[in-house]
Design a protein around this motif. Structure first.
Motif, short mmCIF file in Angstrom:
data_model
loop_
_atom_site.label_atom_id
_atom_site.label_comp_id
_atom_site.label_asym_id
_atom_site.label_seq_id
_atom_site.Cartn_x
_atom_site.Cartn_y
_atom_site.Cartn_z
N ARG A 65 5.58 4.01 -1.98
CA ARG A 65 4.97 3.18 -3.15
C ARG A 65 3.80 2.54 -2.45
O ARG A 65 2.79 2.42 -3.27
N LEU A 66 4.25 2.01 -1.28
CA LEU A 66 2.92 1.13 -0.68
C LEU A 66 1.80 2.03 -0.27
O LEU A 66 0.60 1.63 -0.57
N LEU A 67 2.19 3.24 0.39
CA LEU A 67 1.08 4.26 0.66
C LEU A 67 0.13 4.39 -0.47
O LEU A 67 -0.95 4.62 -0.39
N ALA A 68 0.79 4.73 -1.77
CA ALA A 68 0.21 5.10 -3.07
C ALA A 68 -0.62 3.96 -3.35
O ALA A 68 -2.02 4.04 -3.87
N LEU A 69 -0.21 2.80 -3.38
CA LEU A 69 -0.99 1.61 -3.63
C LEU A 69 -1.95 0.99 -2.95
O LEU A 69 -3.20 0.49 -3.41
N THR A 70 -1.90 1.26 -1.66
CA THR A 70 -3.03 0.99 -0.78
C THR A 70 -4.14 2.19 -0.11
O THR A 70 -4.72 1.71 0.50
N ALA A 71 -3.58 3.24 -0.34
CA ALA A 71 -4.39 4.56 0.12
C ALA A 71 -4.46 4.36 1.67
O ALA A 71 -5.55 4.89 2.24
N ALA A 72 -3.59 3.75 2.19
CA ALA A 72 -3.46 3.70 3.75
C ALA A 72 -2.89 5.09 4.23
O ALA A 72 -2.49 5.92 3.53
N ARG A 73 -3.21 5.59 5.55
CA ARG A 73 -2.74 6.63 6.24
C ARG A 73 -1.11 6.47 6.31
O ARG A 73 -0.73 5.12 6.61
N ALA A 90 -2.80 -12.13 0.22
CA ALA A 90 -2.53 -10.93 -0.28
C ALA A 90 -3.33 -9.80 0.54
O ALA A 90 -4.26 -9.06 -0.14
N THR A 91 -3.23 -9.83 1.65
CA THR A 91 -4.03 -9.08 2.84
C THR A 91 -2.98 -8.39 3.63
O THR A 91 -2.28 -9.32 4.33
N THR A 112 1.13 -5.59 -7.57
CA THR A 112 2.22 -4.45 -7.39
C THR A 112 2.49 -4.13 -5.81
O THR A 112 3.73 -4.24 -5.76
N ALA A 113 1.51 -4.03 -5.20
CA ALA A 113 1.99 -3.93 -3.74
C ALA A 113 2.73 -4.99 -3.10
O ALA A 113 3.68 -4.97 -2.12
N LEU A 114 2.36 -6.34 -3.49
CA LEU A 114 3.02 -7.87 -3.26
C LEU A 114 4.54 -7.53 -3.80
O LEU A 114 5.54 -7.83 -2.83
N TRP A 119 10.32 -6.59 -2.14
CA TRP A 119 11.67 -5.80 -2.29
C TRP A 119 11.80 -5.34 -0.88
O TRP A 119 13.18 -5.42 -0.41
N ALA A 120 10.91 -4.88 0.09
CA ALA A 120 11.02 -4.52 1.44
C ALA A 120 11.77 -5.68 2.16
O ALA A 120 12.76 -5.60 3.12
N ASP A 121 11.20 -6.75 1.91
CA ASP A 121 11.78 -8.03 2.57
C ASP A 121 13.09 -8.44 2.12
O ASP A 121 13.92 -8.68 3.08
#
Length: 150
Positions: A65-73, A90-91, A112-114, A119-121
């Motif tokens: 989910r975070l991958l999709a929201l941030t477009a990170a590798r 928020a960075t 949404t990324a936050l 949830w991860a925390d």
């Protein structure tokens, strides 16, 4: 080596180029790199629903989910550390040592990324420093994440 000999021929140090026939009999030495197929934006929601409904470990589902929201590798997300994340501003700041370009990268985090990071925390904790620590086995509970707003 062929370039050196070609220069020697051009400069008059050699009369012939013995390497000129090598390219016909030897392989080029380069393999064709095969890239992963990209996922068109119109297919992303369906893919995330499949990941969410899968039996994958909760850390994997949250990381996707975070991958999709941030477009990170994917490697950046898998290696994300809590010390890189500033929830107040928020960075997410990925250090140069973990970036392909070897330059620090600042990623703004959407609301949404936050939520994904919250949830991860809650579910995975911060004990090991990794946002998504690798665990064997599957998380058996149910999780209903806030729907993604595009």
């Amino acid at each position: 080596m062929a370039g050196v000999i070609a220069c020697s021929v051009a400069d008059g140090y050699r009369a012939d180029d013995p390497t000129s026939t090598l390219s016909a009999v030897l392989p080029a030495g380069r393999t064709q790199r095969k890239h992963h197929r990209y996922l068109p934006a119109k297919e992303l929601r369906e893919a995330l629903v499949k990941v969410q409904d899968s039996g994958a470990w909760i850390g994997t589902r949250l990381a996707m989910r975070l991958l999709a929201l941030t477009a990170a590798r994917s490697g950046e997300v898998r290696g994300a550390r809590w010390r890189e994340v500033d929830l107040e501003s928020a960075t997410w700041t990925v250090p140069a040592s973990r970036m392909k370009s070897r330059k620090e990268h600042r990623i703004p985090l959407s609301s949404t990324a936050l939520v994904v990071l919250e949830w991860a925390d809650r579910l995975l904790g911060r004990a090991r420093g990794l946002v998504f620590p690798g665990l064997r086995g599957k998380w058996s509970g149910q999780l209903c994440l806030t729907p993604i707003v595009w």
